[in-house]
Design a protein around this motif. Structure first.
Motif, PDB file in Angstrom:
ATOM      1  N   GLU A 177       2.672   1.319  -3.328  1.00 61.47           N
ATOM      2  CA  GLU A 177       1.732   1.985  -4.489  1.00 61.47           C
ATOM      3  C   GLU A 177       1.348   3.749  -4.469  1.00 61.47           C
ATOM      4  O   GLU A 177       1.018   4.542  -5.485  1.00 61.47           O
ATOM      5  N   LYS A 178       1.652   4.075  -3.173  1.00 57.26           N
ATOM      6  CA  LYS A 178       1.701   5.561  -2.995  1.00 57.26           C
ATOM      7  C   LYS A 178       2.943   6.744  -3.312  1.00 57.26           C
ATOM      8  O   LYS A 178       2.782   7.780  -3.976  1.00 57.26           O
ATOM      9  N   ILE A 179       3.513   6.201  -3.163  1.00 64.97           N
ATOM     10  CA  ILE A 179       5.192   6.789  -3.831  1.00 64.97           C
ATOM     11  C   ILE A 179       5.610   7.210  -5.342  1.00 64.97           C
ATOM     12  O   ILE A 179       5.146   8.457  -5.650  1.00 64.97           O
TER      13      ILE A 179
ATOM     14  N   VAL B 125       5.398  16.939   1.676  1.00 67.00           N
ATOM     15  CA  VAL B 125       5.783  15.816   2.319  1.00 67.00           C
ATOM     16  C   VAL B 125       5.733  15.076   3.411  1.00 67.00           C
ATOM     17  O   VAL B 125       6.752  15.221   3.800  1.00 67.00           O
TER      18      VAL B 125
ATOM     19  N   LEU C 182       0.798  16.494   1.910  1.00 68.14           N
ATOM     20  CA  LEU C 182       0.588  15.128   1.523  1.00 68.14           C
ATOM     21  C   LEU C 182       1.407  14.496   2.888  1.00 68.14           C
ATOM     22  O   LEU C 182       2.461  14.508   3.540  1.00 68.14           O
TER      23      LEU C 182
ATOM     24  N   HIS D 217       2.333   8.261  -7.009  1.00 72.87           N
ATOM     25  CA  HIS D 217       1.756   9.262  -7.009  1.00 72.87           C
ATOM     26  C   HIS D 217       1.982  11.046  -6.631  1.00 72.87           C
ATOM     27  O   HIS D 217       2.603  12.063  -6.682  1.00 72.87           O
ATOM     28  N   LEU D 218       3.503  10.411  -5.371  1.00 78.05           N
ATOM     29  CA  LEU D 218       3.360  11.337  -4.244  1.00 78.05           C
ATOM     30  C   LEU D 218       4.802  12.004  -5.273  1.00 78.05           C
ATOM     31  O   LEU D 218       5.086  13.462  -5.043  1.00 78.05           O
TER      32      LEU D 218
ATOM     33  N   ASN E 146       1.065  -1.020  -0.492  1.00 78.13           N
ATOM     34  CA  ASN E 146      -0.008   0.356   0.266  1.00 78.13           C
ATOM     35  C   ASN E 146       0.992   1.298  -0.042  1.00 78.13           C
ATOM     36  O   ASN E 146       0.615   2.485  -0.634  1.00 78.13           O
ATOM     37  N   VAL E 147       1.635   0.976   0.902  1.00 78.56           N
ATOM     38  CA  VAL E 147       2.926   2.806   0.848  1.00 78.56           C
ATOM     39  C   VAL E 147       3.286   2.763  -0.662  1.00 78.56           C
ATOM     40  O   VAL E 147       3.560   3.580  -1.520  1.00 78.56           O
TER      41      VAL E 147
ATOM     42  N   ILE F 135      10.674   8.542  -3.421  1.00 82.99           N
ATOM     43  CA  ILE F 135      10.038   8.930  -3.706  1.00 82.99           C
ATOM     44  C   ILE F 135      10.945  10.647  -4.890  1.00 82.99           C
ATOM     45  O   ILE F 135      10.545  11.395  -5.500  1.00 82.99           O
TER      46      ILE F 135
ATOM     47  N   LEU G 251       2.088  10.105   3.856  1.00 77.95           N
ATOM     48  CA  LEU G 251       2.547   8.952   3.972  1.00 77.95           C
ATOM     49  C   LEU G 251       3.195   8.223   5.328  1.00 77.95           C
ATOM     50  O   LEU G 251       4.298   8.522   5.624  1.00 77.95           O
TER      51      LEU G 251
END
Length: 468
Positions: free
Chosen positions: A162-164, A174, A314, A166-167, A159-160, A191, A316
């Protein structure tokens, strides 16, 4: 939400609307729009910013920007995307198309293609792209980041990951949250290296190691003569990070005066080196990290509320190791291989009972502690198979909720820590067999069961068949 994102780069959007090539291009856009598939159209060069990292790109070059230049640009920023080019038959240049294919374009359409054939090829393309995209964003992030320590398969870890991407698309601040040892800097670097700033500096700053009186000089720099020992001009960390990312670790440790100075900088990204009369504008991405609860610090007035909201655009959150226990065997294998290479020895195996001992531990120091345990085992044990006795786990520090600091209170805590550690170690050696463990402990079976129930230890965890 679509499982993948398409980007339409149309640099000939102002051509004749009845042109067959333009009609085919619009047909694809309409198919994505009508089926509520994630897509974006850009009609200028360079095609930026984008709303999401594209998995599928349809491109049409122009007289000013060749298809070869466009492919080079797209591949530079989105190396994993599938790229399809549209070419008009009347301007057909086989050499240019061949060079574009050699440079990374996956396939192309000529506008002489019939709509029926075109739709069949498009359907096959979308199915193929879905299969390609579903091969986990982890590999894409690891490839771009070029860092093998992003290891895991647990849902919380993925889950983490998958966010990278986009960030990485944004330049907004962030705030990275996580306990000590979870790898906050590692994810922050991911990132940075997935962003457009990947070719520029990444500057980490340990705020806890910055003396308050030196904060302004270290971060913003100073001119010659700014203070007694300033015998020459010095660039600050902000200037060193120009064009890249500055990472403020342990941001919660900043003093009130340092927080004010940081807040002023974030508002306009302007700063003035110490002793200078001129302001400078910085082009940097700011990422901050902490293992503290900043909201609680805001309530207790030890961290500025306005700074908190500036940093928390943002977010994380890195999960602790105890919430991703299925990743422990993968991490152990990585560290065993890493230190086997470092110490020039054969990579040892880890016995099932030793692995269960690792899985039963709560890991207050997270991945960093796990790495230290494996490194210590590799140094002190030369056996080809690591057994439970070779795994030295620290007794977890227990917080005394009662506030009892008497001799008896301290003694009680030590006994609790010893009993739990002893039971975990014993069950690991006996592979979860209660009868054998009770016999070794010199206790009857019922008394032993009461003890493991008291400490919430699941004996099934230690069964060999449960080793991942």
């Amino acid at each position: 939400m679509s499982p993948y994102h398409a980007l339409f780069v149309d640099l000939e959007s102002d051509t004749n609307p009845h042109d067959n090539c333009r009609q085919l291009f619009r047909l694809v856009e309409n198919i994505f729009s009508e089926n509520k598939l994630s897509s974006q159209t850009i009609t200028f060069f360079p095609p930026w910013p984008v709303s999401a990292i594209p998995d599928l790109i349809f491109m049409r070059s122009s007289m000013k920007i060749s298809s070869l230049d466009l492919v080079h640009h797209l591949r530079k920023h989105w190396n994993q995307a599938v790229i399809y080019g549209f070419f008009c038959a009347k301007n057909f240049d086989s050499a240019e198309i061949f060079q574009s294919l050699a440079s990374g374009m996956d396939d192309f359409f000529l506008c002489t293609i019939t709509q029926k054939e075109f739709l069949l090829r498009l359907q096959r393309l979308i199915v193929w792209t879905k299969q390609a995209v579903n091969t986990a964003p982890l590999e894409t992030v690891k490839r771009i980041f070029n860092h093998k320590q992003l290891i895991g398969k647990s849902p919380s870890f993925l889950n983490v990951i998958e966010k990278i991407p986009h960030l990485a698309l944004s330049d907004a601040p962030v705030l990275v949250l996580g306990e000590t040892g979870t790898g906050k800097e590692l994810f922050t670097r991911a990132i940075h290296y997935n962003s457009q700033r990947h070719g520029r500096p990444f500057i980490p700053v340990n705020c806890g190691a910055l003396p308050d009186q030196l904060f302004e000089s270290e971060v913003f720099g100073h001119v010659k003569g700014a203070f007694t020992d300033a015998s020459s001009e010095k660039k600050g960390l902000i200037a060193e990070a120009e064009g890249g990312t500055i990472f403020l670790d342990e941001v919660d440790t900043l003093s009130p005066s340092a927080q004010i100075k940081l807040l002023r900088f974030i508002q306009e990204f302007e700063y003035r080196p110490l002793g200078s009369s001129k302001s400078k504008v910085a082009d940097v991405r700011l990422i901050a990290a902490t293992n503290a609860d900043l909201r609680e610090k805001v309530k207790t007035k030890t961290f500025r509320e306005d700074l908190y909201y500036r940093l928390n655009i943002l977010k994380l959150h890195i999960p602790p190791l105890r919430e991703r226990m299925e990743d422990i065997p993968l991490l152990v294998d990585f560290f065993l291989e890493h230190y086997a290479l470092q110490y020039r020895r054969v990579k040892p195996r880890i016995s099932p009972s030793a692995m269960q001992k690792l899985l039963a531990y709560s890991w207050p120091g997270n991945v960093r502690e796990l790495e230290g345990v494996i490194q210590q085992s590799m140094v002190l044990c030369l056996a080809t198979i690591l057994q439970p006795d070779n795994i030295n786990l620290s007794l977890p520090l227990q917080k005394d909720a009662s506030g009892d600091h008497t001799f008896q209170g301290a003694k009680k805590q030590i006994v609790v820590q010893f009993e739990r550690g002893y039971l975990v170690d014993l069950l690991a050696k006996q592979q979860g067999n209660i009868t054998k463990a009770a016999k070794v402990a010199g206790l009857d079976r019922r008394a032993f069961q009461r003890l493991i129930k008291k400490y919430g230890i699941e004996r099934n965890t230690f069964s060999v068949k449960n080793v991942p």
